[in-house]
Design a protein around this motif. Structure first.
Motif, PDB file in Angstrom:
ATOM      1  N   SER A 108       0.837  -1.211   0.000  1.00  0.00           N
ATOM      2  CA  SER A 108       0.000   0.000   0.000  1.00  0.00           C
ATOM      3  C   SER A 108       0.866   1.253   0.000  1.00  0.00           C
ATOM      4  O   SER A 108       0.550   2.231  -0.675  1.00  0.00           O
ATOM      5  CB  SER A 108      -0.931   0.011   1.219  1.00  0.00           C
ATOM      6  OG  SER A 108      -1.882  -1.027   1.120  1.00  0.00           O
ATOM      7  N   GLN A 158      -6.813   1.051  -0.962  1.00  0.00           N
ATOM      8  CA  GLN A 158      -7.380  -0.020  -0.149  1.00  0.00           C
ATOM      9  C   GLN A 158      -8.534   0.536   0.699  1.00  0.00           C
ATOM     10  O   GLN A 158      -9.564  -0.091   0.855  1.00  0.00           O
ATOM     11  CB  GLN A 158      -6.274  -0.589   0.750  1.00  0.00           C
ATOM     12  CG  GLN A 158      -6.517  -1.999   1.198  1.00  0.00           C
ATOM     13  CD  GLN A 158      -5.264  -2.636   1.787  1.00  0.00           C
ATOM     14  OE1 GLN A 158      -4.200  -2.016   1.866  1.00  0.00           O
ATOM     15  NE2 GLN A 158      -5.380  -3.875   2.203  1.00  0.00           N
ATOM     16  N   ASP A 191      -5.289  -1.101  -5.280  1.00  0.00           N
ATOM     17  CA  ASP A 191      -4.774  -1.777  -4.089  1.00  0.00           C
ATOM     18  C   ASP A 191      -5.853  -2.704  -3.528  1.00  0.00           C
ATOM     19  O   ASP A 191      -6.817  -2.245  -2.925  1.00  0.00           O
ATOM     20  CB  ASP A 191      -4.371  -0.718  -3.048  1.00  0.00           C
ATOM     21  CG  ASP A 191      -3.549  -1.310  -1.907  1.00  0.00           C
ATOM     22  OD1 ASP A 191      -3.325  -2.537  -1.895  1.00  0.00           O
ATOM     23  OD2 ASP A 191      -3.142  -0.532  -1.028  1.00  0.00           O
ATOM     24  N   GLU A 192      -5.691  -3.990  -3.760  1.00  0.00           N
ATOM     25  CA  GLU A 192      -6.646  -5.012  -3.332  1.00  0.00           C
ATOM     26  C   GLU A 192      -8.081  -4.653  -3.709  1.00  0.00           C
ATOM     27  O   GLU A 192      -8.965  -4.576  -2.851  1.00  0.00           O
ATOM     28  CB  GLU A 192      -6.502  -5.266  -1.819  1.00  0.00           C
ATOM     29  CG  GLU A 192      -5.058  -5.596  -1.464  1.00  0.00           C
ATOM     30  CD  GLU A 192      -4.909  -6.365  -0.164  1.00  0.00           C
ATOM     31  OE1 GLU A 192      -5.913  -6.886   0.349  1.00  0.00           O
ATOM     32  OE2 GLU A 192      -3.771  -6.470   0.325  1.00  0.00           O
TER      33      GLU A 192
HETATM   34 MG   LIG Z   1      -2.068  -2.905   1.999  1.00  0.00          MG
END
Ligand SMILES: [Mg+2]
Ligand SMILES: Nc1ncnc2c1ncn2[C@@H]1O[C@H](COP(=O)(O)OP(=O)(O)O)[C@@H](O)[C@H]1O
Length: 281
Positions: free
Chosen positions: A43, A89, A166-167
Protein backbone atom coordinates in the motif's frame (compact mmCIF):
# COMPACT_ATOMS: atom_id res chain seq x y z
CA UNK A 1 6.33 4.90 -17.85
CA UNK A 2 7.13 4.62 -14.17
CA UNK A 3 10.72 4.75 -12.91
CA UNK A 4 11.51 4.13 -9.27
CA UNK A 5 15.12 4.64 -8.23
CA UNK A 6 16.31 3.55 -4.81
CA UNK A 7 12.93 4.60 -3.46
CA UNK A 8 12.64 4.56 0.32
CA UNK A 9 10.14 5.77 2.89
CA UNK A 10 9.92 5.63 6.67
CA UNK A 11 6.65 6.75 8.28
CA UNK A 12 7.25 9.36 10.92
CA UNK A 13 7.82 7.60 14.25
CA UNK A 14 8.25 4.15 12.68
CA UNK A 15 11.38 2.16 13.36
CA UNK A 16 11.82 0.48 10.05
CA UNK A 17 11.49 1.54 6.45
CA UNK A 18 8.12 0.82 4.83
CA UNK A 19 9.88 1.10 1.46
CA UNK A 20 13.52 0.16 1.24
CA UNK A 21 15.62 0.81 -1.85
CA UNK A 22 13.03 -0.01 -4.49
CA UNK A 23 14.26 0.00 -8.08
CA UNK A 24 11.54 -0.69 -10.59
CA UNK A 25 10.63 0.32 -14.12
CA UNK A 26 7.08 -0.22 -15.33
CA UNK A 27 6.81 0.10 -19.11
CA UNK A 28 3.82 1.60 -20.93
CA UNK A 29 1.06 -0.94 -21.46
CA UNK A 30 2.28 -3.25 -18.67
CA UNK A 31 -0.07 -5.36 -16.55
CA UNK A 32 1.82 -5.81 -13.29
CA UNK A 33 0.64 -7.77 -10.26
CA UNK A 34 2.08 -6.72 -6.90
CA UNK A 35 2.16 -9.31 -4.12
CA UNK A 36 3.69 -9.72 -0.68
CA UNK A 37 2.60 -10.60 2.83
CA UNK A 38 0.75 -8.15 5.07
CA UNK A 39 2.96 -5.21 6.05
CA UNK A 40 5.37 -5.80 3.14
CA UNK A 41 4.83 -2.23 1.88
CA UNK A 42 2.42 -2.75 -1.02
CA UNK A 43 0.00 0.00 0.00
CA UNK A 44 2.86 2.37 0.76
CA UNK A 45 4.22 1.73 -2.72
CA UNK A 46 0.78 2.65 -4.13
CA UNK A 47 0.91 5.86 -2.06
CA UNK A 48 4.34 6.63 -3.47
CA UNK A 49 3.08 6.11 -7.02
CA UNK A 50 0.16 8.48 -6.47
CA UNK A 51 2.30 11.09 -4.70
CA UNK A 52 0.42 10.79 -1.38
CA UNK A 53 3.83 9.71 -0.13
CA UNK A 54 5.66 12.06 0.41
CA UNK A 55 3.05 14.85 0.10
CA UNK A 56 0.41 13.73 2.62
CA UNK A 57 2.19 11.29 4.93
CA UNK A 58 4.91 12.59 7.19
CA UNK A 59 8.17 10.69 7.13
CA UNK A 60 11.61 10.34 5.59
CA UNK A 61 11.57 10.02 1.85
CA UNK A 62 14.57 8.78 -0.14
CA UNK A 63 15.32 8.18 -3.78
CA UNK A 64 13.09 9.07 -6.66
CA UNK A 65 9.74 8.18 -8.25
CA UNK A 66 9.09 9.40 -11.77
CA UNK A 67 5.62 9.07 -13.22
CA UNK A 68 5.55 9.87 -16.94
CA UNK A 69 8.73 11.84 -16.36
CA UNK A 70 7.27 13.81 -13.43
CA UNK A 71 9.27 13.65 -10.22
CA UNK A 72 6.70 12.82 -7.51
CA UNK A 73 8.52 14.99 -4.97
CA UNK A 74 8.01 18.05 -7.17
CA UNK A 75 4.51 17.40 -8.50
CA UNK A 76 1.40 17.35 -6.31
CA UNK A 77 -0.83 14.25 -6.18
CA UNK A 78 -3.59 16.24 -7.94
CA UNK A 79 -1.25 16.80 -10.86
CA UNK A 80 -0.03 13.18 -10.93
CA UNK A 81 -3.65 12.00 -10.93
CA UNK A 82 -4.03 13.35 -14.47
CA UNK A 83 -1.93 10.41 -15.65
CA UNK A 84 -2.15 7.94 -12.76
CA UNK A 85 -5.46 6.99 -11.18
CA UNK A 86 -5.49 5.04 -7.95
CA UNK A 87 -8.10 2.88 -6.22
CA UNK A 88 -6.83 2.74 -2.66
CA UNK A 89 -7.38 -0.02 -0.15
CA UNK A 90 -9.38 2.40 2.02
CA UNK A 91 -12.01 3.29 -0.57
CA UNK A 92 -14.19 5.24 1.82
CA UNK A 93 -11.46 7.82 2.29
CA UNK A 94 -11.44 8.36 -1.44
CA UNK A 95 -15.17 8.86 -2.18
CA UNK A 96 -16.10 12.48 -2.74
CA UNK A 97 -19.79 12.39 -3.72
CA UNK A 98 -22.87 11.07 -1.93
CA UNK A 99 -24.63 9.57 -4.98
CA UNK A 100 -23.02 6.87 -7.16
CA UNK A 101 -23.52 8.69 -10.46
CA UNK A 102 -22.01 11.90 -9.09
CA UNK A 103 -18.90 10.05 -7.91
CA UNK A 104 -18.18 9.13 -11.52
CA UNK A 105 -19.34 12.45 -13.02
CA UNK A 106 -17.21 14.48 -10.65
CA UNK A 107 -13.99 12.86 -11.86
CA UNK A 108 -14.90 13.16 -15.53
CA UNK A 109 -15.78 16.85 -15.16
CA UNK A 110 -12.61 17.48 -13.19
CA UNK A 111 -10.64 15.76 -15.91
CA UNK A 112 -12.16 18.07 -18.52
CA UNK A 113 -13.74 15.24 -20.53
CA UNK A 114 -15.95 16.85 -23.25
CA UNK A 115 -19.61 17.18 -22.17
CA UNK A 116 -20.99 15.05 -25.00
CA UNK A 117 -18.70 12.18 -24.03
CA UNK A 118 -19.50 12.17 -20.32
CA UNK A 119 -22.87 10.40 -20.41
CA UNK A 120 -21.47 7.54 -22.50
CA UNK A 121 -18.48 7.10 -20.22
CA UNK A 122 -20.64 7.00 -17.06
CA UNK A 123 -23.02 4.43 -18.56
CA UNK A 124 -20.17 2.29 -19.83
CA UNK A 125 -18.17 2.36 -16.59
CA UNK A 126 -21.23 1.42 -14.52
CA UNK A 127 -22.09 -1.42 -16.90
CA UNK A 128 -18.51 -2.73 -16.94
CA UNK A 129 -18.50 -2.83 -13.13
CA UNK A 130 -21.92 -4.52 -13.14
CA UNK A 131 -23.58 -1.75 -11.13
CA UNK A 132 -25.84 0.02 -13.66
CA UNK A 133 -28.78 -0.39 -11.28
CA UNK A 134 -26.92 1.45 -8.49
CA UNK A 135 -26.61 4.67 -10.48
CA UNK A 136 -28.99 6.78 -8.36
CA UNK A 137 -28.23 5.17 -4.99
CA UNK A 138 -26.60 6.80 -1.99
CA UNK A 139 -23.04 5.56 -1.54
CA UNK A 140 -23.48 5.50 2.24
CA UNK A 141 -26.21 2.87 1.85
CA UNK A 142 -24.14 0.47 -0.25
CA UNK A 143 -22.31 -2.65 0.93
CA UNK A 144 -18.51 -2.73 1.04
CA UNK A 145 -18.40 -4.75 -2.17
CA UNK A 146 -20.72 -2.34 -3.97
CA UNK A 147 -18.65 0.64 -2.84
CA UNK A 148 -15.55 -1.11 -4.11
CA UNK A 149 -17.19 -1.44 -7.53
CA UNK A 150 -18.13 2.27 -7.52
CA UNK A 151 -14.54 3.27 -6.73
CA UNK A 152 -13.27 1.07 -9.58
CA UNK A 153 -15.89 2.46 -12.01
CA UNK A 154 -14.95 6.04 -11.07
CA UNK A 155 -11.29 5.49 -11.93
CA UNK A 156 -11.79 3.33 -15.01
CA UNK A 157 -14.22 5.91 -16.47
CA UNK A 158 -11.35 8.42 -16.52
CA UNK A 159 -9.10 6.10 -18.52
CA UNK A 160 -5.88 7.63 -17.19
CA UNK A 161 -2.67 6.37 -18.74
CA UNK A 162 -1.88 4.33 -15.62
CA UNK A 163 -4.27 2.72 -13.11
CA UNK A 164 -3.07 1.47 -9.72
CA UNK A 165 -5.46 -0.67 -7.65
CA UNK A 166 -4.77 -1.78 -4.09
CA UNK A 167 -6.65 -5.01 -3.33
CA UNK A 168 -9.64 -4.00 -5.47
CA UNK A 169 -11.45 -7.32 -5.00
CA UNK A 170 -11.00 -7.59 -1.22
CA UNK A 171 -14.74 -7.39 -0.57
CA UNK A 172 -15.89 -9.14 -3.75
CA UNK A 173 -17.08 -12.67 -4.47
CA UNK A 174 -15.23 -14.77 -7.09
CA UNK A 175 -17.55 -13.79 -9.93
CA UNK A 176 -17.32 -10.05 -9.30
CA UNK A 177 -13.56 -10.36 -8.79
CA UNK A 178 -13.19 -11.95 -12.20
CA UNK A 179 -15.31 -9.22 -13.70
CA UNK A 180 -12.96 -6.57 -12.28
CA UNK A 181 -10.01 -8.31 -13.91
CA UNK A 182 -11.88 -8.65 -17.24
CA UNK A 183 -12.46 -4.88 -17.14
CA UNK A 184 -8.79 -4.23 -16.39
CA UNK A 185 -7.78 -6.54 -19.22
CA UNK A 186 -9.98 -4.67 -21.67
CA UNK A 187 -8.58 -1.30 -20.56
CA UNK A 188 -5.09 -2.71 -20.91
CA UNK A 189 -5.55 -4.33 -24.30
CA UNK A 190 -7.99 -1.96 -26.01
CA UNK A 191 -6.93 1.36 -24.55
CA UNK A 192 -3.30 0.64 -23.71
CA UNK A 193 -3.81 1.56 -20.04
CA UNK A 194 -0.92 0.46 -17.81
CA UNK A 195 -2.27 -1.61 -14.91
CA UNK A 196 -0.63 -2.15 -11.52
CA UNK A 197 -2.72 -4.23 -9.13
CA UNK A 198 -2.16 -5.48 -5.60
CA UNK A 199 -4.10 -8.71 -5.26
CA UNK A 200 -4.34 -11.59 -2.76
CA UNK A 201 -6.21 -13.90 -5.14
CA UNK A 202 -3.04 -15.23 -6.64
CA UNK A 203 -4.60 -17.62 -9.15
CA UNK A 204 -6.77 -14.88 -10.62
CA UNK A 205 -3.84 -12.47 -10.66
CA UNK A 206 -1.56 -14.93 -12.43
CA UNK A 207 -4.18 -15.50 -15.10
CA UNK A 208 -4.42 -11.81 -16.01
CA UNK A 209 -1.13 -10.15 -15.06
CA UNK A 210 1.82 -10.34 -17.43
CA UNK A 211 4.45 -9.59 -14.81
CA UNK A 212 4.68 -10.01 -11.05
CA UNK A 213 6.54 -7.94 -8.48
CA UNK A 214 7.08 -9.42 -5.02
CA UNK A 215 7.70 -7.37 -1.88
CA UNK A 216 9.08 -8.43 1.48
CA UNK A 217 9.73 -6.07 4.39
CA UNK A 218 9.76 -2.99 2.20
CA UNK A 219 12.04 -4.45 -0.42
CA UNK A 220 11.32 -5.64 -3.93
CA UNK A 221 12.68 -9.18 -3.93
CA UNK A 222 11.54 -10.45 -7.32
CA UNK A 223 10.17 -8.93 -10.50
CA UNK A 224 9.59 -10.53 -13.86
CA UNK A 225 7.20 -12.40 -16.11
CA UNK A 226 4.63 -14.44 -14.19
CA UNK A 227 5.95 -17.95 -14.99
CA UNK A 228 9.53 -16.92 -14.24
CA UNK A 229 8.60 -15.46 -10.84
CA UNK A 230 6.53 -18.51 -9.89
CA UNK A 231 9.53 -20.70 -10.64
CA UNK A 232 11.04 -19.18 -7.48
CA UNK A 233 8.25 -20.79 -5.47
CA UNK A 234 10.52 -21.51 -2.49
CA UNK A 235 11.56 -17.85 -2.26
CA UNK A 236 7.92 -16.77 -2.48
CA UNK A 237 6.86 -19.13 0.29
CA UNK A 238 9.68 -17.81 2.49
CA UNK A 239 8.33 -14.30 1.87
CA UNK A 240 4.90 -15.43 3.07
CA UNK A 241 3.28 -15.20 -0.35
CA UNK A 242 0.61 -17.64 -1.44
CA UNK A 243 1.29 -19.33 -4.73
CA UNK A 244 -1.32 -21.16 -6.81
CA UNK A 245 -1.96 -24.57 -5.23
CA UNK A 246 -1.59 -26.24 -8.58
CA UNK A 247 1.94 -24.81 -8.74
CA UNK A 248 2.70 -26.18 -5.26
CA UNK A 249 1.41 -29.59 -6.35
CA UNK A 250 3.67 -29.49 -9.42
CA UNK A 251 6.72 -28.73 -7.26
CA UNK A 252 5.90 -31.65 -4.97
CA UNK A 253 5.53 -33.98 -7.96
CA UNK A 254 8.84 -32.72 -9.33
CA UNK A 255 10.61 -33.37 -6.05
CA UNK A 256 9.28 -36.94 -6.12
CA UNK A 257 10.61 -37.28 -9.67
CA UNK A 258 7.10 -37.83 -11.00
CA UNK A 259 6.91 -34.75 -13.19
CA UNK A 260 9.49 -32.92 -15.28
CA UNK A 261 7.39 -30.55 -17.38
CA UNK A 262 6.72 -26.85 -17.02
CA UNK A 263 5.04 -25.40 -13.94
CA UNK A 264 1.27 -25.11 -14.38
CA UNK A 265 -0.14 -21.68 -13.48
CA UNK A 266 -3.85 -22.38 -13.76
CA UNK A 267 -6.33 -25.25 -13.61
CA UNK A 268 -6.20 -26.05 -17.34
CA UNK A 269 -2.43 -26.39 -17.21
CA UNK A 270 -2.80 -28.38 -13.98
CA UNK A 271 -5.12 -30.78 -15.73
CA UNK A 272 -2.62 -31.21 -18.56
CA UNK A 273 0.09 -31.92 -15.98
CA UNK A 274 -2.03 -34.55 -14.22
CA UNK A 275 -2.80 -36.24 -17.55
CA UNK A 276 0.93 -36.48 -18.19
CA UNK A 277 1.67 -37.76 -14.67
CA UNK A 278 -1.11 -40.35 -14.80
CA UNK A 279 -0.48 -41.44 -18.38
CA UNK A 280 -0.12 -45.25 -18.45
CA UNK A 281 3.49 -46.25 -19.08
MG1 LIG B 1 -2.07 -2.91 2.00
N1 LIG C 1 0.16 5.50 8.38
C1 LIG C 1 1.16 4.74 8.84
N2 LIG C 1 1.96 5.16 9.86
C2 LIG C 1 2.98 4.41 10.31
N3 LIG C 1 3.32 3.21 9.80
C3 LIG C 1 2.57 2.73 8.79
C4 LIG C 1 1.45 3.47 8.25
N4 LIG C 1 0.90 2.73 7.25
C5 LIG C 1 1.63 1.61 7.17
N5 LIG C 1 2.63 1.60 8.08
C6 LIG C 1 3.65 0.55 8.26
O1 LIG C 1 4.38 0.44 7.05
C7 LIG C 1 4.65 -0.92 6.73
C8 LIG C 1 4.06 -1.25 5.37
O2 LIG C 1 2.65 -1.18 5.44
P1 LIG C 1 1.73 -1.30 4.16
O3 LIG C 1 2.30 -0.47 3.07
O4 LIG C 1 0.34 -0.99 4.60
O5 LIG C 1 1.88 -2.85 3.80
P2 LIG C 1 0.93 -3.83 2.95
O6 LIG C 1 0.01 -2.97 2.13
O7 LIG C 1 1.86 -4.64 2.13
O8 LIG C 1 0.18 -4.67 3.94
C9 LIG C 1 4.06 -1.74 7.88
O9 LIG C 1 5.10 -2.00 8.78
C10 LIG C 1 3.03 -0.82 8.47
O10 LIG C 1 2.87 -1.10 9.84
Amino acid sequence: MIQLKNLGFRYSGAERLALDGIDLTVEDGAFLGLIGSSGAGKSTLCYALSGIVPHHYRGDFYGEARIEGMDSAEHRPEELSRVLGCVFQDIDGQMVASVVEDEILFGLENFGVPRDEIEGRVTQALAAAGISELRGRLISELSGGQRQKVAIAAITALRPKIIVLDEPTGELDPRSSRRVFETLKELNEKHGVTIIVVEQKIMLLCEFAKRLAVMEEGRLILEGEVPAVLQSAGRLEAAGVNIPRVTTLARALREEGLYGGKLPLNLDEGEAMMREVLRPC
